[in-house]
Design a protein around this motif. Structure first.
Motif: not given
Length: 572
Positions: A270-282
């Motif tokens: 998500x950091x590489x995509x330049x987005x502030x939320x990293x969400x884990x779903x399995x």
């Protein structure tokens, strides 16, 4: 008259060497006189009541230090915008003090921005094993498989035990380790066996007498962090467990299936995509920004997300219904644009508080939430350099959405048409202001200041002002909106929304959600450095408790909610 001048002219024409010698002597004498007058002026201004260089230097640093650092302070003055001597804030009964009392006021309220650096130099490992960090032991380390697998940094000249610990603590790691006398490693768990203490035998490069590991050996400390600091994974901030949004694609537009999923892999993606939320779903990693579709306001029990990651057995990766959310280091730019008001406001809005009650933090929140600069009744060059561009404007300019002030006199209060009054628990506010005075805006007072005479004298003078400040604004303020610091922290979205509406501005929900992700700014002290004892004596507490009840009664008399429960004596 012409004849003597003609004779002198002919004399020097015949003897040019004498002419040049005369000019040289004249210039030398003039220089000596100039230098002498400069030294005399420096010595006399402070003693004879002239313009003290300390006062002049306040333009760049609210109040200057009186402990021998006068030379060079003028270099920090903002030369392009010289202003009259700025106002000092302090207890009203201390403003007119003269003689010894006046000198002590400046000494206590001076610029102590370098005192923290001085304090670091004298620390050693024994001082550090005091509840803030505990030494664990000496451990094996190698480049192929690190014992601590978080961030790292090297300093082959100035590495110290405390510096390494502080850097790891600020990033939320549980352990810090030192190697080769100059290398610092951070991590959440130790992934290597321990060895004999004799193998950690290299002195720290910046701290003689303390050991900083050895060759492929780590001296490891466990950091005792505040709860908020501990809820991190490296540089990513743990936000909690949340129910799957109704429209996942709209709420979290970027996703990927990652083999051997781990928190680190999803955060990096998500950091590489330049987005502030990293969400884990399995085994899925989703990325996005906080939006009304996924606001992070309704947190679930963490047990709902207890599904172990395939790539890291000690981590939770959530599942199809309940997501684990981390905030990356990517900056959410939706609330970063700020400017002056498009038209000058005819109403003056105060942001009033006792020092140490979170005024600077509230300014940060208001600027992000509204997109407009805040101003100040004073002028602080350090805050201007940190982005508060309204700091340089005159407080009556009308270009700023509100004006910071710590004043509490009738005349000063009545100069404003309306006011937001910030109130903070006096026990916390007094300690915060004491830290600011002796350590800067995000620094800390030294143990010598806490245990010396400065602290009791500070409480004696400032505790009554905490109460009188609020009472004065309730009495003389025309239109007062009270905000409690603690409630603003707990209910940031709703309380900040109320503040924006009180300022007469429209509320942009996306901006408020953006503010929630960047609420701390650069105005928060780290969770590692804290007092390990109660600095308040029973006598101090008795006096402050009485002041709390006085303020509580005054608020209720105005049909407002009283002070929060944690202020009250019965809650302790």
């Amino acid at each position: 008259m012409a004849r003597p001048l003609l004779k002198i002219q002919r004399y020097f024409r015949r003897k040019p060497v004498r002419f040049f010698s005369f000019i040289l002597l004249y210039l030398t004498a003039g220089s000596l006189v100039f230098l002498h007058s400069g030294f005399v002026g420096d010595n006399s201004t402070g003693a004879n009541g002239g313009r003290d260089p300390l006062v002049a230097s306040e333009m760049g640093n609210r109040v200057a230090s009186s402990d021998g650092r006068r030379v060079g302070m003028m270099g920090r003055v903002f030369k392009e915008n010289r202003r009259p001597t700025p106002r000092r804030y302090g207890p009203p009964w201390m403003k007119g003090a003269a003689g010894k009392d006046s000198h002590d006021w400046r000494a206590r309220g001076g610029d102590y921005t370098s005192s923290w650096n001085r304090a670091l130099k004298g620390r050693n490992a024994k001082d550090l094993d005091d509840g803030r960090a505990n030494y664990i032991g000496c451990y094996i380390d190698n480049t192929a498989k690190r014992a601590l697998r978080g961030v790292s940094f090297f300093d082959y000249k100035k590495m110290t035990v405390f510096r390494c610990q502080d850097n790891c603590a600020e990033r939320g790691y549980l352990y810090s380790g030192l190697e080769f006398g100059a290398e610092c490693y951070c991590g959440h768990k130790i992934q290597a066996p321990n060895v004999s203490e004799s193998e950690c035998n290299m002195e720290c490069k910046g701290e003689k007498g303390n050991l900083c590991g050895g060759a492929n050996r780590l001296s490891i400390y466990r950091l005792e962090l505040s709860q908020e600091s501990a809820r991190r994974y490296g540089s990513a901030i743990f936000k909690g467990c949340f129910h799957r949004p109704d429209n996942v694609t709209l709420a979290l537009p970027i996703s990927a299936v990652i083999q051997n999923m781990s928190v680190e892999k999803c955060v990096d993606f998500c950091t590489e995509k330049e987005l502030s939320l990293a969400v884990l779903a399995g085994d899925r990693c989703l990325c996005g920004f906080p939006t009304p579709h996924f606001s992070l306001h309704e947190m679930e029990d963490e047990e709902m997300c207890l599904h172990r990651c395939h790539g890291e057995e000690f981590e939770s990766c959530g599942n199809d219904k309940y997501f684990v959310v981390y905030q990356t280091q990517v900056q959410d730019n939706r609330c970063m644009d700020r400017h002056f008001l498009p038209t000058r406001s005819k109403q003056l809005m105060a942001l009033a508080s006792f020092p140490g009650a979170g005024n600077t933090w509230a300014r940060h929140l208001i600027e992000l939430a509204t997109g407009f600069y805040t101003g100040s009744y004073y002028f602080d060059g350090s805050l201007y350099n940190k982005g508060f561009k309204g700091e340089r404007d005159h407080w009556r300019s009308g270009r700023n959405v509100c004006i910071k002030t710590h004043e509490s006199g009738k005349k000063e209060i009545e100069a404003f048409d309306a006011s937001i009054v910030m109130i903070r628990n006096p026990y916390k506010a007094l300690m915060a202001e004491f830290n600011r005075k002796y350590g800067g805006h995000i620094g800390f007072a030294s143990q010598a200041h806490w245990r010396g005479k400065e602290w009791p004298e500070f409480v004696k003078n400032y505790a009554p002002w905490w109460a009188s400040h609020t009472l004065d604004w309730l009495r003389y303020g025309r239109n007062v909106h009270v905000v409690h610091f603690e409630e603003l922290k707990r209910e940031l979205f709703s309380k900040l929304k109320d503040m924006v509406l009180f300022l007469g501005l429209e509320v942009a929900e996306d901006r408020l959600l953006c503010v929630e992700g960047q609420k701390d700014g650069n105005f928060k002290r780290s969770g590692l450095r804290k007092l390990e004892y109660d600095p308040y004596t029973p006598e101090m507490r008795a006096s402050i408790d009485e002041l709390v009840m006085t303020v509580d009664a005054a608020l209720k008399k105005r049909n407002m909610a009283g002070v929060p429960k944690e202020y009250r004596p019965t809650s302790r």
